[in-house]
Every structure is written in C-alpha cells, then in structure tokens.
Motif scaffolding. Structure first.
Motif, mmCIF file in Angstrom:
data_model
loop_
_atom_site.group_PDB
_atom_site.id
_atom_site.type_symbol
_atom_site.label_atom_id
_atom_site.label_comp_id
_atom_site.label_asym_id
_atom_site.label_seq_id
_atom_site.Cartn_x
_atom_site.Cartn_y
_atom_site.Cartn_z
ATOM 1 N N ASP A 90 -2.324 -0.164 57.197
ATOM 2 C CA ASP A 90 -1.946 0.034 58.606
ATOM 3 C C ASP A 90 -0.427 -0.083 58.752
ATOM 4 N N LEU A 91 0.111 -1.066 58.045
ATOM 5 C CA LEU A 91 1.560 -1.252 58.103
ATOM 6 C C LEU A 91 2.272 -0.040 57.494
ATOM 7 N N ALA A 92 1.755 0.402 56.364
ATOM 8 C CA ALA A 92 2.393 1.520 55.666
ATOM 9 C C ALA A 92 2.436 2.772 56.537
ATOM 10 N N TYR A 93 1.408 2.967 57.322
ATOM 11 C CA TYR A 93 1.359 4.197 58.137
ATOM 12 C C TYR A 93 1.756 3.946 59.585
ATOM 13 N N GLY A 94 2.386 2.808 59.810
ATOM 14 C CA GLY A 94 2.921 2.580 61.147
ATOM 15 C C GLY A 94 1.885 2.414 62.230
ATOM 16 N N GLU A 95 0.730 1.917 61.871
ATOM 17 C CA GLU A 95 -0.311 1.776 62.879
ATOM 18 C C GLU A 95 -0.474 0.334 63.381
ATOM 19 N N LEU A 96 0.490 -0.508 63.058
ATOM 20 C CA LEU A 96 0.439 -1.874 63.595
ATOM 21 C C LEU A 96 1.467 -2.010 64.708
ATOM 22 N N ASP A 97 1.089 -2.797 65.700
ATOM 23 C CA ASP A 97 2.115 -3.040 66.713
ATOM 24 C C ASP A 97 3.160 -3.992 66.132
ATOM 25 N N ALA B 214 2.881 -6.361 62.778
ATOM 26 C CA ALA B 214 3.683 -5.930 61.638
ATOM 27 C C ALA B 214 4.540 -7.089 61.121
ATOM 28 N N LEU B 215 5.125 -7.847 62.067
ATOM 29 C CA LEU B 215 5.957 -8.984 61.655
ATOM 30 C C LEU B 215 5.139 -10.017 60.895
ATOM 31 N N ARG B 216 3.924 -10.233 61.359
ATOM 32 C CA ARG B 216 3.086 -11.225 60.685
ATOM 33 C C ARG B 216 2.749 -10.788 59.266
ATOM 34 N N VAL B 217 2.435 -9.514 59.111
ATOM 35 C CA VAL B 217 2.136 -9.027 57.759
ATOM 36 C C VAL B 217 3.381 -9.145 56.878
ATOM 37 N N GLU B 218 4.511 -8.808 57.447
ATOM 38 C CA GLU B 218 5.741 -8.882 56.652
ATOM 39 C C GLU B 218 6.074 -10.322 56.260
ATOM 40 N N ASP B 219 5.793 -11.234 57.167
ATOM 41 C CA ASP B 219 5.969 -12.652 56.852
ATOM 42 C C ASP B 219 5.144 -13.032 55.638
ATOM 43 N N HIS B 220 3.884 -12.627 55.690
ATOM 44 C CA HIS B 220 2.998 -12.971 54.586
ATOM 45 C C HIS B 220 3.481 -12.323 53.286
ATOM 46 N N LEU B 221 3.900 -11.070 53.392
ATOM 47 C CA LEU B 221 4.389 -10.350 52.216
ATOM 48 C C LEU B 221 5.531 -11.102 51.532
ATOM 49 N N ALA B 222 6.406 -11.659 52.363
ATOM 50 C CA ALA B 222 7.575 -12.347 51.821
ATOM 51 C C ALA B 222 7.171 -13.512 50.919
ATOM 52 N N GLY B 223 6.032 -14.117 51.278
ATOM 53 C CA GLY B 223 5.654 -15.296 50.509
ATOM 54 C C GLY B 223 4.499 -15.074 49.556
ATOM 55 N N CYS B 224 4.031 -13.861 49.386
ATOM 56 C CA CYS B 224 2.843 -13.614 48.557
ATOM 57 C C CYS B 224 3.122 -12.520 47.539
ATOM 58 N N PRO B 225 3.419 -12.914 46.277
ATOM 59 C CA PRO B 225 3.759 -11.919 45.254
ATOM 60 C C PRO B 225 2.647 -10.897 45.022
ATOM 61 N N GLU B 226 1.424 -11.349 45.112
ATOM 62 C CA GLU B 226 0.310 -10.429 44.848
ATOM 63 C C GLU B 226 0.290 -9.294 45.876
ATOM 64 N N CYS B 227 0.424 -9.696 47.147
ATOM 65 C CA CYS B 227 0.443 -8.682 48.207
ATOM 66 C C CYS B 227 1.678 -7.787 48.069
ATOM 67 N N ARG B 228 2.790 -8.404 47.615
ATOM 68 C CA ARG B 228 4.003 -7.606 47.494
ATOM 69 C C ARG B 228 3.852 -6.544 46.418
ATOM 70 N N THR B 229 3.237 -6.916 45.319
ATOM 71 C CA THR B 229 2.979 -5.931 44.267
ATOM 72 C C THR B 229 2.148 -4.779 44.819
ATOM 73 N N GLU B 230 1.113 -5.166 45.501
ATOM 74 C CA GLU B 230 0.235 -4.162 46.094
ATOM 75 C C GLU B 230 1.020 -3.237 47.035
ATOM 76 N N TRP B 231 1.832 -3.858 47.833
ATOM 77 C CA TRP B 231 2.648 -3.121 48.803
ATOM 78 C C TRP B 231 3.594 -2.141 48.105
ATOM 79 N N GLU B 232 4.198 -2.609 47.025
ATOM 80 C CA GLU B 232 5.141 -1.738 46.323
ATOM 81 C C GLU B 232 4.445 -0.559 45.639
ATOM 82 N N ARG B 233 3.284 -0.846 45.079
ATOM 83 C CA ARG B 233 2.508 0.239 44.463
ATOM 84 C C ARG B 233 2.145 1.301 45.489
ATOM 85 N N LEU B 234 1.709 0.802 46.597
ATOM 86 C CA LEU B 234 1.295 1.712 47.662
ATOM 87 C C LEU B 234 2.465 2.620 48.072
ATOM 88 N N GLY B 235 3.601 1.970 48.228
ATOM 89 C CA GLY B 235 4.777 2.747 48.616
ATOM 90 C C GLY B 235 5.168 3.754 47.547
#
Lengths: 206, 429
Positions: free
Chosen positions: B14-21, B25-46
């Motif tokens: 949802d974040l990747a395709y801009g479908e979060l308000d 979006a800020l909350r997901v980004e907060d979590h991303l900052a502190g979660c390497p696993e999610c960050r890896t996933e995020w980078e792959r997706l991108g």
C-alpha cells in the motif's frame, strides 16, 4: 482544457452526444489498455482485436454507464472480460498462447511492437525488454492481471478488485505474490537489482 | 502508536503504491526504520518495481482509431435524438443516421443519374445542385457539429454571396425534403403534409404575402426528414420539438458545411437576378415554387416504382408487419450484422447486412419484389467518417441495372441461401 477534464466528465459529454469527448477518452486510454491486453493475452493480433472490441463496446454501452462508476474501472472491466471470454472460446488455440513462450521470452518479444530502441536507449535495453516481458508472461494470469492493472494502468487496489471480481485483500495478496514471483523470475533471467538502472521515471514513458 | 511487524509488512505494498494516507504512511516508515527484515523486503519490492518500469507501454496499430471514431460519431448522432431512440432498438438508429444521409445524397444523385427525371420536372434545386454534386457526391458527410446554431434568415439586403448561399441552402433543404417525401411513404407523407400544411399544396401566394409557416419551420423539416416515420405521426408539439429543431439545424449545418455544393452550385446555376429574386422570397415560397412541378401527377418512372416498393417494405417493417430475424451486431471486423425481413407468406422482402472494415463500415440494404427478385440495393459506405451512398436499381430480371451500368458483385440475389449460411457473430451476439 480537454486534458484536464476527468474521464467521467468526458463520458457524460459523450453520453450527451459529443463524439469529441469520446476521442479525448480514446487518446488518453487506448495505449494503456492495449498494453494491458497485449501483456494479458500475450499475442499482439489478438490484443488488437480485443482492443477494438473493447472500445466498440464502450461506444455501445456508453448510455448505460453510470456516473458513480469510475471510467477506468469500467473500461478495464470490459477489456478484461472480453479477453477472458475470448480465451475461453479459444481453448483449442492454446498452442499460440502464453505456454508457447519459452524461458528466453523470445516469442512474446517478437510479437511485440517492432519499433527498435529509442534514440536514447542503449543496446542493453533492447536485451532487457524481452526478458522483462518474459518475466511478466511467466506470472500466473490472476497475478499478472493484478500487476498490470496496478503497475501500468495505475488502478488502485480497490478498483482492481472491482475489475477482477475479488476482494481488495485478495488483490493485494496476488500483488505480493506477483512482485515476489517477478523478483525470482528476473533473477533467473539474469536481471539483477543493479540492472534496474535501465529504468526511467514512469512519467517519461507515458 | 506503533505497528506490529506483520501489520507493517502487510502494508508495504500500500505504501509502495501510494495508497496509504499520510498518518498511516508515517507509521509504516517508522517501523521500517527500526526493522531490518521489513527494510529488506521494502528494498526488494522497490527494486523489482523499478526494473519492471523499464517496460514501456505498447503502441497499438493506428488503423483502428478511425473506425472507432466513426462508430462513436454515429452513436453520438443517434444519441442526439435520445427520446426517439428509446422507441427503436439501437441498430435501427445506427442505420437511420445513415439513412438521413442517404436521403440527401441519394436525392441529389438520383436527379443527376436520371436526367430524364429533371427534364420531366424542371426543378431549380436540381439545377443548383447538379454540377457541384457531381464533383462531390457526398453532400452530407461533413462531421456533425455537436450543436449547430440556427442560421439567421437572410434579409433582402444581404450581400449577394450570402443570399446565393442561403438560397442554395434552401434549395438543399427542399431537395432533401422532396426526396424524403418521395422516398418514404409517399401517401402518408403527403397526406400528413396536406393535413397540417394545406398551403404547401395550394398555388403559391404572391411574393409579398407571408410564407406558409409550416414550410419555413425547421421543426416541420425535421419531421419530414425523420426516416423512421415515428416523428411524422406526431401532430402536436411536444417536448421533442427542441430536439427536432436541433436536428433540423444539424441537417442545415450539414448542407452549409458543404460549401462547394452551395456556393459553387449557386454561382454556376443561378444568375444574379435570380439570386436576388430568391433572397426576396420567403424560404417557404422558394420551396413551393420549386416543388410544384413534382406535385403534378405524372407516370412513375421505374426508379420511382422501385423506390415505392422499398418504401413500402421499410414502412411495413417499421409497423411491425414483417417478421425480423437477425444476428448482431457483434464486435469484430468483417460482417457484424444481418437482418432478414419476411412477409406473411414467409418470403424475404429485405435483407440488410453490415460489415465493419478496417476504417469504416459498409451497409447493404437489399429489397426484393413480389417475384423475389432483387430490385434495389442501397450501399452505404462509411470510410474515415465520410459517408457515401450508392443506389443500384435492377430491372425486373433482378440481374441488370436500370442505368445500364455494371452491377457490383456481392449483391445477394438469393437471400434464402444467405439466411441459411453461417451467422456473422458465431454462437451469439
């Protein structure tokens, strides 16, 4: 001015008898719909027929279109249903369909537009594109359509759910599968993450 | 508030395709900052997305566009007459838009192709129109304006050129109208005319008297131009009037949009004094003066007999007295629509087929006489939005054309055989 008008306004104008509004809609959406169809069915001539059918259907069904329906949702629903209907009828013609596309992706790439790489595109891109098409073609249809609609047609997940007749959650999980499968396919085809530099901003390609 | 790891992960696309308000979006980004696993996933997706974005849209063939625009124009024209459209199935209207053009074009070419007709009934309108129409057979094919403003009536003091053009335009209306009357239900149309506009059958009033209202009224014109006959039946003004007037304006605009016909025709066909005389006459009178010779009973020519036959068939079809069997329209190139009309005796009296070509359509309407012979084929071609109409009259053998010209191949002389052959749309529309 026409470029700023929403699709829905243009549809209203077309309903009222303004053929120019239809022309604007077509100029806006004909190419994206065709891209969707050609990658969904994997066959250019068939996609051409389907594209024509879809727009003729838009002409015919325009009086029944209702304003609360997003135009693109309606349009892609028409295009997709035509493609699926046709596919069902043409089961026996299956040899030409996606299964014919080998892992090297050449058959699909050959069926795609003949124009060579653009002036600012290098030879790498010419090699890259067939591989991307192949990765896409290797996706199961239900994932492929979701990916095409979201990534290239720009439909929100909820609208994709309407087009494909499944819930938004299902759409999203198909999308996740699609992205994951693509990543693996691209790896298998030798397109590593570093090759992504070939990408350009999307706005430039539209 | 923080998100659980799973909830965050689920929201990555949802974040990747801009479908979060923004807040989500800020909350997901907060979590991303502190979660390497999610960050890896995020980078792959991108990375996958960026790679796939290198695929450009695919350009379709340009050819299909014109046919779509032509189809849209037809549909839009038909929609402009919405209320009446509800009375008839859509395909009738598609044909009828064409038919209006047929009436005008057909009328003009009719007079050119059969000059004896013009000799029998010297008619100014045909003088005006013949030369230009010969060079430009598609009088009515100009794209329809969405809403044509009504033309102001020319005053006596108008510039000669304007006057000539206006006179020519009136001539066009008159030609179209007289053709319309001849073509469709002659008895009915004339009866109707006599009933509601008796002046049109009477000797013309002197030039100074006011023009008969009925003839000058664009609405009347629209009524008679309506090939479906539905509007002709209407006696009282209804809310449709505005629509009809608009249609009339459109028809007028069409005539006007073919300036070669109007201006050049008037220039070659009329002297200046004639033009001036015309501009002084009220439109209705001009029409009357030109119409009168046609109103005098005279022996019907073979073409007229055939036209009457075709009109009678059309009329019975519209009145529901013929059994209609058909397929289509379906959506594809090639033959898309077929209609067979049978009379009480089961005989096919008319067969109509439509074909979509790469850049337009061809409609052929066949009419058969009581011996089952093909007597008239009306071929309407739409190509790149331009309509042309050809009428082929055949003699009693159903083989030779009345004009002696070569008969095009592909006309259907045995509609029964055609009715048994495969339908154009496969297993269903």
């Amino acid at each position: 001015v026409a470029a700023e008008e929403t699709d829905e306004r243009l549809m209203l104008r077309f309903q009222a008898g303004d053929a120019g509004a239809f022309e604007s809609l077509m100029r806006r959406h004909r190419r994206p719909v065709f891209s969707f169809l050609v990658r969904l069915v994997g066959d250019r001539p068939r996609a051409e027929d389907l594209l024509q059918d879809a727009w003729l259907k838009v002409v015919d069904a325009a009086p029944r279109w209702e304003r609360r329906a997003r135009f693109t949702t309606w349009l892609y629903t028409i295009a997709r249903n035509l493609a699926l209907d046709e596919q069902r009828k043409a089961v026996h013609r299956k040899s030409e369909s996606l299964e014919a596309i080998g892992a090297d992706g050449r058959s699909l790439a050959e069926g795609l537009p003949g124009e060579g790489p653009g002036p600012d595109r290098g030879a790498e891109d010419a090699l890259m594109r067939p591989r991307l098409e192949a990765a896409l073609a290797a996706l199961p249809e239900e994932q492929r359509e979701v990916f095409l609609l979201r990534e290239y047609a720009g439909l929100p997940f909820q609208e994709i759910g309407r087009v494909t007749g499944v819930s938004e959650n299902t759409v999203k999980s198909r999308m996740r599968y699609a992205l994951e499968a693509l990543r693996r396919q691209l790896e298998a085809l030798g397109v590593g993450p570093d090759d992504a530099v070939a990408a350009e901003p999307r706005s430039a390609t539209r | 508030m923080t998100l659980t790891h799973d909830a965050c992960r689920a929201l990555l696309i949802d974040l990747a395709y801009g479908e979060l308000d923004r807040r989500a979006a800020l909350r997901v980004e907060d979590h991303l900052a502190g979660c390497p696993e999610c960050r890896t996933e995020w980078e792959r997706l991108g990375a996958t997305r960026r790679t796939m974005q290198a695929l450009e849209p695919v350009e379709p063939d340009a050819g299909g566009e014109r046919i779509l625009l032509a189809a849209a124009r037809q549909a839009a024209d038909a929609r402009a007459a919405t209320r009446q459209a509800r009375l008839f199935p859509g395909w009738v209207w598609k044909l009828s838009a064409t038919t209006a053009a047929v009436l005008i074009v057909g009328g003009v070419s009719y007079r050119i192709l059969w000059p004896q007709q013009a000799l029998q009934a010297p008619d100014r309108a045909s003088e005006v129109y013949a030369p230009a129409a010969a060079s430009s057979p598609t009088v009515a094919n100009a794209p329809l304006p969405a809403a044509a403003p009504p033309m102001p009536a020319p005053s006596a003091g108008a510039a000669p050129r304007l006057a000539a053009k206006a006179a020519a335009k009136r001539g066009a209306q008159d030609a179209a109208r007289s053709v319309a009357e001849e073509r469709l239900a002659p008895h009915k149309a004339k009866k109707e005319m006599a009933a509601t506009a008796p002046a049109s059958m009477a000797p013309p009033p002197p030039p100074s008297s006011p023009a008969p209202v009925a003839d000058a009224d664009p609405d009347r014109f629209a009524l008679r131009m309506t090939p479906e006959g539905g509007a002709v039946k209407r006696k009282q003004p209804t809310p449709d009037v505005a629509e009809d007037a608009r249609k009339a304006d459109q028809a007028e605009e069409e005539a006007k949009d073919a300036p070669l016909v109007g201006v050049a025709g008037a220039a070659s066909g009329l002297t200046v004094s004639e033009q001036a005389a015309r501009s002084r006459q009220a439109p209705g009178q001009t029409a009357l003066a030109e119409r009168r010779p046609n109103a005098v009973p005279k022996p019907a020519s073979p073409q007229e007999e055939i036209d009457a036959l075709a009109q009678a068939i059309d009329q019975r079809g519209r009145a529901g007295q013929l059994a209609r069997v058909g397929t289509g329209p379906c959506h594809k190139l090639g033959e898309v629509e077929r209609r067979f009309y049978r009379d009480d005796g089961g005989r096919i009296v008319s067969y109509q087929r439509r074909e979509l070509t790469g850049d337009g359509s061809v409609t052929v309407e066949h009419y058969y006489d009581q011996d089952g012979r093909l007597r008239l084929a009306r071929i309407t071609r739409i190509r790149s939005g331009q309509r042309t109409v050809e009428r082929i009259y055949l003699d009693a053998t159903g083989e030779r054309s009345l004009s002696g010209d070569r008969v095009p191949t592909g006309l259907v002389r045995d509609p029964e055989a055609a009715s048994r052959s495969a339908t154009p749309c496969g297993d269903g529309p």
